[in-house]
Structures are given as C-alpha cells and as structure tokens.
Design a protein around this motif. Structure first.
Motif, PDB file in Angstrom:
ATOM      1  N   UNK A 188       1.157  18.497   8.003  1.00 34.19           N
ATOM      2  CA  UNK A 188      -0.368  17.995   7.465  1.00 34.19           C
ATOM      3  C   UNK A 188      -0.064  16.597   6.655  1.00 34.19           C
ATOM      4  N   UNK A 189      -1.061  15.699   6.696  1.00 34.54           N
ATOM      5  CA  UNK A 189      -0.864  14.486   6.088  1.00 34.54           C
ATOM      6  C   UNK A 189      -2.056  13.997   5.135  1.00 34.54           C
ATOM      7  N   UNK A 190      -1.735  13.315   4.243  1.00 32.51           N
ATOM      8  CA  UNK A 190      -2.929  12.954   3.322  1.00 32.51           C
ATOM      9  C   UNK A 190      -2.613  11.464   2.997  1.00 32.51           C
ATOM     10  N   UNK A 191      -3.515  10.507   2.943  1.00 26.89           N
ATOM     11  CA  UNK A 191      -3.319   9.095   2.236  1.00 26.89           C
ATOM     12  C   UNK A 191      -3.835   8.836   1.267  1.00 26.89           C
ATOM     13  N   UNK A 192      -3.430   8.641   0.201  1.00 24.94           N
ATOM     14  CA  UNK A 192      -4.046   8.249  -1.133  1.00 24.94           C
ATOM     15  C   UNK A 192      -3.249   7.222  -1.846  1.00 24.94           C
ATOM     16  N   UNK A 193      -4.011   6.489  -2.705  1.00 24.02           N
ATOM     17  CA  UNK A 193      -3.573   5.447  -3.659  1.00 24.02           C
ATOM     18  C   UNK A 193      -4.095   5.664  -4.972  1.00 24.02           C
ATOM     19  N   UNK A 194      -3.428   5.015  -6.041  1.00 23.23           N
ATOM     20  CA  UNK A 194      -3.961   5.286  -7.345  1.00 23.23           C
ATOM     21  C   UNK A 194      -4.470   3.718  -7.480  1.00 23.23           C
ATOM     22  N   UNK A 195      -4.704   2.763  -6.802  1.00 20.03           N
ATOM     23  CA  UNK A 195      -5.157   1.436  -7.032  1.00 20.03           C
ATOM     24  C   UNK A 195      -6.718   1.516  -7.099  1.00 20.03           C
ATOM     25  N   UNK A 196      -7.193   0.535  -7.844  1.00 21.29           N
ATOM     26  CA  UNK A 196      -8.677   0.494  -8.160  1.00 21.29           C
ATOM     27  C   UNK A 196      -8.897  -1.016  -8.276  1.00 21.29           C
ATOM     28  N   UNK A 197     -10.045  -1.462  -7.797  1.00 20.90           N
ATOM     29  CA  UNK A 197     -10.241  -3.016  -7.662  1.00 20.90           C
ATOM     30  C   UNK A 197     -10.602  -3.564  -9.113  1.00 20.90           C
ATOM     31  N   UNK A 198     -11.050  -2.572 -10.155  1.00 24.75           N
ATOM     32  CA  UNK A 198     -11.339  -3.335 -11.238  1.00 24.75           C
ATOM     33  C   UNK A 198     -10.531  -3.176 -12.216  1.00 24.75           C
ATOM     34  N   UNK A 199      -9.078  -2.674 -11.877  1.00 18.86           N
ATOM     35  CA  UNK A 199      -7.743  -2.766 -12.720  1.00 18.86           C
ATOM     36  C   UNK A 199      -7.092  -3.925 -12.582  1.00 18.86           C
ATOM     37  N   UNK A 200      -6.105  -4.045 -13.541  1.00 22.02           N
ATOM     38  CA  UNK A 200      -5.440  -5.230 -13.102  1.00 22.02           C
ATOM     39  C   UNK A 200      -4.063  -4.905 -12.146  1.00 22.02           C
ATOM     40  N   UNK A 201      -3.655  -5.851 -11.794  1.00 22.02           N
ATOM     41  CA  UNK A 201      -2.268  -5.498 -10.774  1.00 22.02           C
ATOM     42  C   UNK A 201      -1.136  -4.659 -11.509  1.00 22.02           C
ATOM     43  N   UNK A 202      -1.286  -5.063 -12.968  1.00 21.06           N
ATOM     44  CA  UNK A 202      -0.365  -4.241 -13.692  1.00 21.06           C
ATOM     45  C   UNK A 202      -0.618  -2.865 -13.804  1.00 21.06           C
ATOM     46  N   UNK A 203      -1.793  -2.633 -14.261  1.00 16.99           N
ATOM     47  CA  UNK A 203      -2.513  -1.223 -14.233  1.00 16.99           C
ATOM     48  C   UNK A 203      -2.425  -0.411 -13.085  1.00 16.99           C
ATOM     49  N   UNK A 204      -2.663  -1.014 -11.984  1.00 22.47           N
ATOM     50  CA  UNK A 204      -2.438  -0.370 -10.728  1.00 22.47           C
ATOM     51  C   UNK A 204      -1.153  -0.033 -10.014  1.00 22.47           C
ATOM     52  N   UNK A 205      -0.183  -0.817 -10.466  1.00 24.03           N
ATOM     53  CA  UNK A 205       1.340  -0.586 -10.166  1.00 24.03           C
ATOM     54  C   UNK A 205       1.819   0.660 -11.091  1.00 24.03           C
ATOM     55  N   UNK A 206       1.342   0.588 -12.198  1.00 19.75           N
ATOM     56  CA  UNK A 206       1.695   1.664 -13.169  1.00 19.75           C
ATOM     57  C   UNK A 206       1.194   2.855 -12.631  1.00 19.75           C
ATOM     58  N   UNK A 207       0.148   2.916 -12.420  1.00 22.44           N
ATOM     59  CA  UNK A 207      -0.777   3.988 -11.914  1.00 22.44           C
ATOM     60  C   UNK A 207      -0.325   4.560 -10.519  1.00 22.44           C
ATOM     61  N   UNK A 208       0.136   3.532  -9.796  1.00 24.12           N
ATOM     62  CA  UNK A 208       0.806   4.150  -8.549  1.00 24.12           C
ATOM     63  C   UNK A 208       1.973   4.673  -8.668  1.00 24.12           C
ATOM     64  N   UNK A 209       3.062   4.235  -9.833  1.00 30.51           N
ATOM     65  CA  UNK A 209       4.190   4.691 -10.070  1.00 30.51           C
ATOM     66  C   UNK A 209       4.030   6.164 -10.538  1.00 30.51           C
ATOM     67  N   UNK A 210       3.097   6.354 -11.544  1.00 25.44           N
ATOM     68  CA  UNK A 210       2.778   7.688 -11.938  1.00 25.44           C
ATOM     69  C   UNK A 210       2.395   8.826 -10.621  1.00 25.44           C
ATOM     70  N   UNK A 211       1.532   8.095  -9.751  1.00 27.63           N
ATOM     71  CA  UNK A 211       1.202   8.790  -8.429  1.00 27.63           C
ATOM     72  C   UNK A 211       2.522   9.349  -7.719  1.00 27.63           C
ATOM     73  N   UNK A 212       3.437   8.343  -7.626  1.00 24.59           N
ATOM     74  CA  UNK A 212       4.569   8.526  -6.969  1.00 24.59           C
ATOM     75  C   UNK A 212       5.530   9.747  -7.420  1.00 24.59           C
ATOM     76  N   UNK A 213       5.540   9.729  -8.960  1.00 21.20           N
ATOM     77  CA  UNK A 213       6.446  10.723  -9.466  1.00 21.20           C
ATOM     78  C   UNK A 213       5.589  12.106  -9.441  1.00 21.20           C
ATOM     79  N   UNK A 214       4.147  11.912  -9.442  1.00 25.56           N
ATOM     80  CA  UNK A 214       3.427  13.402  -9.187  1.00 25.56           C
ATOM     81  C   UNK A 214       3.853  13.815  -7.757  1.00 25.56           C
ATOM     82  N   UNK A 215       3.862  12.975  -6.687  1.00 21.11           N
ATOM     83  CA  UNK A 215       4.048  13.390  -5.373  1.00 21.11           C
ATOM     84  C   UNK A 215       5.477  13.918  -5.376  1.00 21.11           C
ATOM     85  N   UNK A 216       6.511  13.438  -5.804  1.00 20.42           N
ATOM     86  CA  UNK A 216       8.006  13.852  -5.905  1.00 20.42           C
ATOM     87  C   UNK A 216       8.146  15.160  -6.715  1.00 20.42           C
TER      88      UNK A 216
END
Length: 132
Positions: A26-54
């Motif tokens: 089974x598969x899901x596609x997800x990101x932590x990016x939001x348009x109203x956030x800065x590139x740095x905030x989005x990258x930080x959030x996506x790194x957190x998401x990656x840790x949660x996935x792991x």
C-alpha cells in the motif's frame, strides 16, 4: 547527456512504479511543504517528516512534484516541492493510513494521495478521522 538529477528522478519514478505494482504494498504520497512557508521552513519540516517515516519503519521514495493548494481562499500552484511516496505491506494498511492522516494534520496538508491494497487511489483530506 542527462544530468544527475534527471537520473535521480527517473530512478525515483522507477522505484515508485515498482512499489505501486507490488500486489503486497500500500502506498501514500505526502509532503510537509506549504506555500506560505519559506524554503528553509519547508525543508526543515520535510526533514522532520522523513524522520517520522523512518521511525515508523515504513519504506519511502523521495520524489519531486507539485500540487495546487488552497491558501487563504486562493488556489496556488506549488510546483517545486519534495514529497515522499511511503510504502508498506498490505498488512499494515490501517497503520499507514492513520500515520499519514496524523502527519497531514501535523504539517497542515490539504490532502494525501493513498493507494490501498486493492490499488484504488484516492485523496484523503488530512482533517478526516483516523481508522479504529
């Protein structure tokens, strides 16, 4: 000659396709990016998401993509975001579903692509309730 990123994108797409066609996944596609956030905030959030996935012990493939999100009542095309195709065995379907719903809420996502054990793809809204 192809660039490294083109090879990487083709490899990611190939891995995604492999997992999608695996009848036991089974598969899901997800990101932590939001348009109203800065590139740095989005990258930080996506790194957190990656840790949660792991930490949840799901497999994943990093993918480049985009989405039209609703920001303050306006549709905004977000074309440069990193998403994760998250996969696991069909025995953990409910666990993956609940995980992506909770992560979607945490990272304020409009929707999540979910492909169930019957290979039926659907968008789930991150404000839906988790499955008991």
């Amino acid at each position: 000659m192809k660039t490294f990123n083109e090879y990487l994108n083709e490899a990611s797409l190939g891995r995604f396709y492999q997992h999608l066609n695996n009848p036991d996944n089974v598969i899901a596609v997800l990101t932590a990016y939001r348009n109203e956030k800065t590139k740095e905030e989005n990258e930080k959030n996506n790194n957190f998401l990656k840790k949660f996935i792991k930490n949840a012990k799901f497999g994943f493939v990093r993918m480049e993509g985009g989405y039209v999100e609703n920001t303050e009542g306006k549709e905004v095309d977000v074309t440069d975001e990193i998403s994760f195709a998250i996969f696991t065995s069909k025995e953990r379907e409910k666990e993956l579903y609940n995980f992506v719903v909770s992560m979607g809420k945490k990272f304020e996502q409009d929707s999540i692509l979910f492909v169930d054990k019957d290979k039926k793809a659907s968008y789930i809204n991150s404000v839906v309730q988790e499955v008991e």
